[in-house]
Design a protein around this motif. Structure first.
Motif, PDB file in Angstrom:
ATOM      1  N   PHE A  38       0.822  -1.203   0.000  1.00 14.95           N
ATOM      2  CA  PHE A  38       0.000   0.000   0.000  1.00 14.95           C
ATOM      3  C   PHE A  38       0.860   1.260   0.000  1.00 14.95           C
ATOM      4  O   PHE A  38       1.970   1.286   0.521  1.00 14.95           O
ATOM      5  N   ARG A  40       0.600   5.200   1.211  1.00  8.93           N
ATOM      6  CA  ARG A  40      -0.149   6.109   2.072  1.00  8.93           C
ATOM      7  C   ARG A  40       0.383   7.523   1.868  1.00  8.93           C
ATOM      8  O   ARG A  40       1.589   7.727   1.851  1.00  8.93           O
ATOM      9  N   TYR A  54      -5.273   6.002   1.033  1.00  8.69           N
ATOM     10  CA  TYR A  54      -4.671   4.707   0.725  1.00  8.69           C
ATOM     11  C   TYR A  54      -4.818   4.363  -0.749  1.00  8.69           C
ATOM     12  O   TYR A  54      -5.867   4.587  -1.343  1.00  8.69           O
ATOM     13  N   PRO A  94      -8.140   0.731  -2.716  1.00 12.52           N
ATOM     14  CA  PRO A  94      -8.072   0.845  -1.248  1.00 12.52           C
ATOM     15  C   PRO A  94      -8.763   2.085  -0.683  1.00 12.52           C
ATOM     16  O   PRO A  94      -9.022   2.163   0.519  1.00 12.52           O
ATOM     17  N   GLN A  95      -9.097   3.043  -1.546  1.00 13.74           N
ATOM     18  CA  GLN A  95      -9.821   4.212  -1.064  1.00 13.74           C
ATOM     19  C   GLN A  95     -11.234   3.863  -0.617  1.00 13.74           C
ATOM     20  O   GLN A  95     -11.899   4.675   0.030  1.00 13.74           O
ATOM     21  N   ASN A  98     -11.139   4.388   2.882  1.00  5.39           N
ATOM     22  CA  ASN A  98     -11.303   5.804   3.219  1.00  5.39           C
ATOM     23  C   ASN A  98     -12.774   6.211   3.206  1.00  5.39           C
ATOM     24  O   ASN A  98     -13.220   6.997   4.044  1.00  5.39           O
TER      25      ASN A  98
END
Length: 194
Positions: A38, A40, A54, A94-95, A98
């Motif tokens: 990942f 960040r 992310y 991966p958001q 979020n």
């Protein structure tokens, strides 16, 4: 309230349905280049507050130390797997985390790094009155942003002088008329653009 409920339900649904894809992408990223799976990065969110965004890592480790913008489809900092996942926006998956935790929404102005937000004027800062999004009308309009930047002698300055103000203008116009239905329309337009 309906927008937040939509975000929670569909981000959770997306994470469950796409979990197999997360595993495949994580393995591809982790096995083909050094560094974590990942990426960040601190971005500026709602009410001008920083949060951690992310993504799947698509570039070499510490690639953002040189430049905050990506130039061209074949930026030398992008890994082989990174090129593929960026092309199909899979690095953005991966958001969904979020969105689930409330840092982001599915649709809203794309979150920017502090360096560029500090250049916003008073009117432009209004984009920070809402949760940032995974997609927005400006992202669709500038889906070829990297290629545009590649053609410029000074890509960073072109981004600051031309692209960033226009993206902010597009998003400010959108915020004046947005509804849950218009957000769903933007999501479908994003899929078509990809």
């Amino acid at each position: 309230m309906a927008k937040r409920l939509f975000d929670i339900v569909f981000s959770l649904f997306g994470l469950l349905i796409l979990s197999w894809m997360f595993v495949i992408i994580a393995l591809a990223v982790g096995l083909t280049s050094k560094g974590g799976v990942f990426y960040r990065q601190k971005r500026v969110g709602r009410n001008n507050k920083d949060f951690v965004l992310y993504k799947f890592r698509s570039m070499c480790v510490n690639a953002d130390k040189g430049s905050l913008i990506t130039i061209g489809g074949r930026d030398s900092r992008i890994t082989k797997v990174g090129y593929f996942i960026r092309k199909f926006k899979l690095d953005e998956l991966p958001q969904l985390f979020n969105v689930l935790i409330g840092d982001m929404s599915f649709v809203g102005p794309r979150p920017e790094v502090r360096y560029y937000v500090d250049m916003y004027n008073e009117e432009q800062l209004k984009v920070l009155s809402v949760r940032p999004g995974i997609t927005d009308p400006a992202s669709i309009a500038y889906r070829n942003e990297n290629e545009l930047l590649e053609q410029q002698q000074n890509p960073k300055q072109y981004y600051i002088d031309v692209i960033m103000p226009d993206k902010l203008r597009i998003n400010l116009e959108y915020l004046q008329r947005r509804t849950l239905i218009s957000d769903i329309k933007v999501i479908f337009q994003t899929f078509l653009a990809i």
